[in-house]
Design a protein around this motif. Sequence first.
Motif, short mmCIF file in Angstrom:
data_model
loop_
_atom_site.label_atom_id
_atom_site.label_comp_id
_atom_site.label_asym_id
_atom_site.label_seq_id
_atom_site.Cartn_x
_atom_site.Cartn_y
_atom_site.Cartn_z
N UNK A 159 1.09 -5.40 -9.52
CA UNK A 159 0.73 -4.23 -9.52
C UNK A 159 2.20 -3.41 -9.97
N UNK A 160 3.22 -4.00 -9.14
CA UNK A 160 4.48 -3.42 -9.90
C UNK A 160 5.12 -3.81 -11.13
N UNK A 161 4.50 -4.89 -11.88
CA UNK A 161 4.76 -4.81 -12.60
C UNK A 161 4.13 -3.92 -14.31
N UNK A 162 2.64 -4.17 -13.96
CA UNK A 162 1.44 -2.86 -14.69
C UNK A 162 2.65 -1.75 -14.00
N UNK A 163 2.77 -0.98 -13.12
CA UNK A 163 3.94 0.40 -13.02
C UNK A 163 4.77 0.73 -13.39
N UNK A 164 5.03 -0.58 -13.89
CA UNK A 164 6.39 -0.27 -13.92
C UNK A 164 6.85 -0.06 -16.09
N UNK A 165 5.78 -0.99 -16.31
CA UNK A 165 5.44 -1.19 -18.26
C UNK A 165 4.63 0.47 -17.97
N UNK A 176 -1.17 -10.52 -16.86
CA UNK A 176 -1.48 -10.94 -15.50
C UNK A 176 -2.11 -11.45 -14.77
N UNK A 177 -2.12 -10.56 -13.69
CA UNK A 177 -3.43 -10.90 -12.35
C UNK A 177 -4.42 -9.84 -12.43
N UNK A 178 -5.49 -9.71 -12.20
CA UNK A 178 -6.49 -9.23 -12.14
C UNK A 178 -6.57 -8.18 -10.59
N UNK A 179 -6.61 -8.17 -9.38
CA UNK A 179 -6.52 -7.54 -8.55
C UNK A 179 -5.40 -7.27 -7.67
N UNK A 180 -5.13 -6.31 -7.46
CA UNK A 180 -4.21 -6.07 -6.58
C UNK A 180 -3.36 -6.88 -5.21
N UNK A 181 -2.07 -6.79 -5.57
CA UNK A 181 -1.19 -7.96 -4.03
C UNK A 181 -1.31 -9.43 -4.77
N UNK A 182 -1.37 -9.23 -5.56
CA UNK A 182 -1.06 -11.29 -6.26
C UNK A 182 0.48 -11.00 -7.05
N UNK A 183 0.91 -12.33 -6.54
CA UNK A 183 2.47 -11.94 -6.86
C UNK A 183 2.29 -13.07 -8.44
N UNK A 184 2.72 -13.18 -8.87
CA UNK A 184 3.66 -12.70 -10.29
C UNK A 184 3.92 -14.27 -10.98
N UNK A 185 4.64 -15.08 -9.25
CA UNK A 185 5.28 -16.45 -9.47
C UNK A 185 4.07 -17.52 -9.04
N UNK A 186 3.18 -17.26 -8.69
CA UNK A 186 2.28 -18.70 -7.88
C UNK A 186 1.31 -18.34 -8.71
N UNK A 187 1.03 -17.46 -9.24
CA UNK A 187 0.03 -17.08 -10.30
C UNK A 187 0.37 -17.64 -11.21
N UNK A 338 -3.18 -0.48 -14.71
CA UNK A 338 -2.85 -0.38 -13.60
C UNK A 338 -3.93 0.78 -12.29
N UNK A 339 -4.42 1.32 -12.65
CA UNK A 339 -5.88 1.98 -12.14
C UNK A 339 -6.76 1.02 -11.26
N UNK A 340 -7.61 0.70 -12.53
CA UNK A 340 -8.10 -0.67 -12.59
C UNK A 340 -7.92 -1.33 -11.25
N UNK A 341 -7.18 -1.70 -11.47
CA UNK A 341 -6.23 -3.47 -10.74
C UNK A 341 -6.32 -2.60 -10.09
N UNK A 342 -5.86 -1.87 -9.28
CA UNK A 342 -5.69 -0.77 -8.09
C UNK A 342 -6.70 -0.81 -6.86
N UNK A 343 -8.06 -0.55 -8.41
CA UNK A 343 -9.35 -0.31 -7.36
C UNK A 343 -10.42 -1.51 -7.20
N UNK A 344 -9.47 -2.67 -7.12
CA UNK A 344 -10.57 -3.96 -5.99
C UNK A 344 -10.02 -3.56 -5.15
N UNK A 345 -11.09 -4.15 -3.65
CA UNK A 345 -10.98 -4.00 -2.40
C UNK A 345 -10.27 -5.44 -2.34
#
Length: 510
Positions: A159-165, A176-187, A338-345
Motif C-alpha cells: 500500500x505504502x509503495x503504491x501511494x508513494x509512486x 507487487x502485491x494485489x491486496x491491502x496490507x501485505x508486506x514487501x519483504x516476505x512477498x 492503489x485504489x484498486x488494491x485498497x478495495x480488497x476486503x
Amino acid sequence: MHSFRSFQPFNALLSGLLLAISLANAAPSLSSGVENAPRSFNNATNTCVSIANALKNSTASQVFWPLSIQYTTDTEHYMSSSSQIAACSVEPGSAQDVGTVLQIIGSSRTPFAVKGGGHASNPGFSSTTGVQISMARFSEVTLSSAQDTVDIGTGLIWDDVYASLEASGCNCNVVGGRVSGVGVAGFTLGGGYSWKSSQYGLTIDTIQAYELVLPNGTVTTVTESSNSDLFFGLRVRFNNFGIVTKFTLRTFPQTQVWGGAIVYLPTSIDDVKAATAAFFQNVTDPKAAIITEFNTLAGIPVITASLFYDAPTPPAGMFDALVAPAALSKDVSTRSFSSLVLSSPSNSTAGLRGRFHTVSLTGYSADLIDVIWNETQHWGESLGSLLETGTFISYDIEFFTSGVLSHSTTPSAYPPDRSRALLPLNLYFAWLAPTSDSFFESTIEQSAQTITDAADAEGQNIGDAPLYGNYAVDSTSLDRIYGANLPRLQSIKATYDPNSVMDLSGGWRF
Ligand SMILES: Cc1cc2nc3c(=O)[nH]c(=O)nc-3n(C[C@H](O)[C@H](O)[C@H](O)COP(=O)(O)OP(=O)(O)OC[C@H]3O[C@@H](n4cnc5c(N)ncnc54)[C@H](O)[C@@H]3O)c2cc1C
Ligand SMILES: *[C@@H]1O[C@H](CO)[C@@H](O)[C@H](O)[C@H]1NC(C)=O
Ligand SMILES: *[C@@H]1O[C@H](CO)[C@@H](O)[C@H](O)[C@H]1NC(C)=O
Ligand SMILES: *[C@@H]1O[C@H](CO)[C@@H](O)[C@H](O)[C@H]1NC(C)=O
Ligand SMILES: *[C@@H]1O[C@H](CO)[C@@H](O)[C@H](O)[C@H]1NC(C)=O
Ligand SMILES: *[C@@H]1O[C@H](CO)[C@@H](O)[C@H](O)[C@H]1NC(C)=O
Ligand SMILES: *[C@@H]1O[C@H](CO)[C@@H](O)[C@H](O)[C@H]1NC(C)=O
C-alpha cells in the motif's frame, strides 16, 4: 467511490466475530516502563540486553520490551496463529545495525525472527520466543533519476509503495502485491504473484539488486553480475541467507486501471463458475487478471471476484460474464492502481488464526471448478456449522496467462521449472480457537490433496509439481518447492552461513 462501504454485507457478518477476537487477544498489561527490561531474565532476554547496549549510541535503532506499543506492533501478525511472545523486539534502522544484531544473535545462539509485513501464514516463520526483529524502519521508496528502478525498504507494505509512486507522478509502478496490507519483504523473498505478473513476471523477475546483511553481519549488495549464486538463492529462499534491507525493483508504465471487487448473491454461483471457466478458456491478454473466491463464513457461502485490467478500459465483452451475475455489491470502475488494491476486503479476517495451502494447476476446467466448489461447501458446512461459528473457508482461483513464468532470463531457486505455467490455487482456512490449529492444518492438507487428485485424474500431471512457498503449509517438504535446485541451494547456504545463524529463526529450513 469508497469501495469498503460496499463490502458491508461481508463485513457485517464479520464484525461480531472480530469483537470476539479482539477480546480474546487483549493482552494483560504489566509493563513498568518502555525502556526497562523485565526482571526475570531468560537467555533471550540477556541477548536483548546485549543488543540494547550495543545499539546504545545508535540514533537509528532501538530495542523494545513487552508490553510497549512498539513491541506489540513489532510482534503482531495478520494471522494470530503466526504470532508468539518474544523476549523483546528490535527495530534496527540501518543495515550496519542489522549486522550488529545478527552478530550478537549468532554468537549467543539466540532464537530470533525477522518480520516485514507480518503476513506469513505459517507459525514461527516471522515470530519467535527469542529476539523479534522488525524491519519497520526500512521505509524508503526512492526512484532512480531515470525512474526506471526504485529502491524499496523491507519494512513497507505494498500500500505504502503504491501511494508513494503515485504521489511521485512517475506514471510508473512495480510488480507487487494485489491486496491491502501485505508486506514487501516476505512477498518478494517468496516469489510474488501480482496483478501485473502475466505481463512482467513474478516480483523476483523484476529485481535488479538486493541490499543484504549476511549472517556474519557484513552488509553487501547482491546483483546477478556481482554474485550469481546469492542472486539465484535470494529468488527465493526467504530468510536463509541473511536479512534483506532493500530491494531495487524495475518499474513499468502505469495508467489508471479498471477493476475492483464483486460480492455475488449465493444464487449466482452457477453463473460465476461458468464465467470463471470461460475466462480461463478464452482470455490470453496478459493485461487481464481475475481472482474468483469461493468462501464460506460460518457455513454461509460468500462468493466474490476481484477483476483487473491494466488500462482504463478493458476490451469490450471480456469481463461481461463476471460482472453480470446478481450481486450484493459491485465496486468495479476505472481508478488508480492503489485504489484498486485498497478495495480488497483482505483485512476482514485479520486477527483470526489461519493457514494457507496450495495446489499448482495447469488450468481450470469446468469440472475442476465444480470440485473446488464442492470442497468449499463440504468443508464450509462441516467445519463452519458443527465445529466453530468463527470459521472462514476460502478457495481463491487466480488467473494468469500461459506466459506468466516466461519473464526471467536467469534461473531462480523457485520455480525450479519454468517450462510450463503453473497457477497457484490458494486455500485459506481461518478460525478462532487455538485448540483447533492442528485439526485445520490437517484438513487443509486433505482438501488440497483432493483437488490435486481431481486435477491429475483429468490429466494435468501436477501431483509432484512445485508448490508456491508463500502459500504452502509448513509441513510441505522442501523438494516440493525447490525441486532439483536443492543441492545448489544447500551449497550456497554452506558458503554464506557456515555457522547456521539463520537456522536460529523459523521458515523453510534445510
Ligand atoms: C491477505 C493476504 C494476501 C496475499 N496476497 C498475495 C498475492 O497476491 N500474491 C502473492 O504472491 N502472495 C500473497 N500473499 C502471501 C504473501 O506473499 C506472504 O504471506 C508473504 O510472506 C508476506 O510477506 P510479509 O513481509 O507480510 O510477511 P512476514 O510474515 O513479515 O515474512 C514472511 C517471511 O519472510 C521473511 N522475511 C521478512 N522480512 C525479511 C527480510 N527483511 N529479510 C529476510 N527475510 C525476511 C520472514 O522471516 C518470513 O519467513 C498474501 C498473504 C495474505 C495473508
Ligand atoms: C541458557 O543457556 C545455557 C548455556 O547456553 C543453557 O545451558 C541453558 O539451558 C539456557 N537456559 C534457558 C532457560 O534457555
Ligand atoms: C558509545 O559512546 C561512548 C562515548 O563516545 C563510548 O565510550 C562507548 O564505547 C560507545 N558504546 C558503543 C557500544 O559503541
Ligand atoms: C489493512 O491492514 C493494514 C495493517 O494493519 C493497514 O496498514 C491497511 O491500511 C489496512 N487496509 C485497509 C484497506 O483498511
Ligand atoms: C468462451 O469460450 C467458450 C467455449 O470455448 C465459448 O462457448 C464462449 O462463447 C466463449 N465466450 C467468449 C466471451 O468469448
Ligand atoms: C464433495 O467433497 C467431499 C469432501 O472431499 C467428498 O467426500 C464428496 O464425495 C464430494 N462430492 C462430490 C459430488 O464430488
Ligand atoms: C562474512 O562473510 C562473507 C561471505 O562469506 C565474507 O566475504 C566476509 O569476509 C565475512 N566477513 C567477516 C567479517 O568475517
